[in-house]
Scaffold this motif. Structure first.
Motif, short mmCIF file in Angstrom:
data_model
loop_
_atom_site.label_atom_id
_atom_site.label_comp_id
_atom_site.label_asym_id
_atom_site.label_seq_id
_atom_site.Cartn_x
_atom_site.Cartn_y
_atom_site.Cartn_z
N LYS A 19 0.84 -1.20 0.00
CA LYS A 19 0.00 0.00 0.00
C LYS A 19 0.87 1.25 0.00
CE LYS A 19 -4.15 -1.87 2.13
NZ LYS A 19 -5.00 -1.92 3.31
N GLU A 22 2.22 1.66 -3.54
CA GLU A 22 1.20 2.19 -4.43
C GLU A 22 1.02 3.69 -4.23
OE1 GLU A 22 -2.06 -1.19 -5.42
OE2 GLU A 22 -2.10 -0.42 -3.39
N ASN A 28 -2.53 2.50 -8.46
CA ASN A 28 -3.34 1.54 -7.72
C ASN A 28 -3.48 0.27 -8.57
OD1 ASN A 28 -4.98 0.38 -5.81
ND2 ASN A 28 -6.82 1.42 -6.51
N PHE A 29 -2.85 -0.81 -8.13
CA PHE A 29 -2.87 -2.06 -8.88
C PHE A 29 -4.20 -2.78 -8.66
CE2 PHE A 29 1.55 -1.07 -8.22
CZ PHE A 29 2.12 -1.34 -9.47
N LYS A 30 -4.80 -3.25 -9.75
CA LYS A 30 -6.07 -3.97 -9.66
C LYS A 30 -5.88 -5.36 -9.08
CE LYS A 30 -8.29 -1.64 -13.52
NZ LYS A 30 -8.87 -1.78 -14.85
N ASP A 31 -4.87 -6.07 -9.56
CA ASP A 31 -4.64 -7.45 -9.14
C ASP A 31 -3.51 -7.48 -8.11
OD1 ASP A 31 -4.21 -10.16 -8.85
OD2 ASP A 31 -4.25 -10.58 -10.99
N LYS A 32 -3.87 -7.42 -6.84
CA LYS A 32 -2.87 -7.39 -5.76
C LYS A 32 -2.07 -8.69 -5.71
CE LYS A 32 -4.58 -3.49 -4.11
NZ LYS A 32 -4.27 -2.29 -4.79
#
Length: 71
Positions: A19, A22, A28-32
């Protein structure tokens, strides 16, 4: 003296650090899970690791470089 933490604590630590990443890079990554996988070395987890992603990235970079050299 060393401190041992369990897998649940490691996941919380990893989540909080990702976090921060990011926020710092303002993405902001969609697929963590994919993000975690990209930072996971094979020696840490032989099944869920970044080896295939690294290979794919190397091939993509190679393709881009070869196209630029031909121009």
């Amino acid at each position: 003296m060393s401190i041992t933490i369990g897998p649940e604590q490691k996941n919380k630590l990893m989540t909080s650090e990702l976090k921060k990443l990011e926020k710092k890079i303002d993405i902001n990554f969609k697929d963590k899970n994919l993000l975690v996988k990209s930072f996971t070395h094979k020696s840490y987890n032989p099944i869920f690791n970044n080896e295939k992603l690294e290979f794919l990235g190397d091939r993509v970079l190679g393709l881009i470089i070869s196209k630029k050299q031909r121009q």
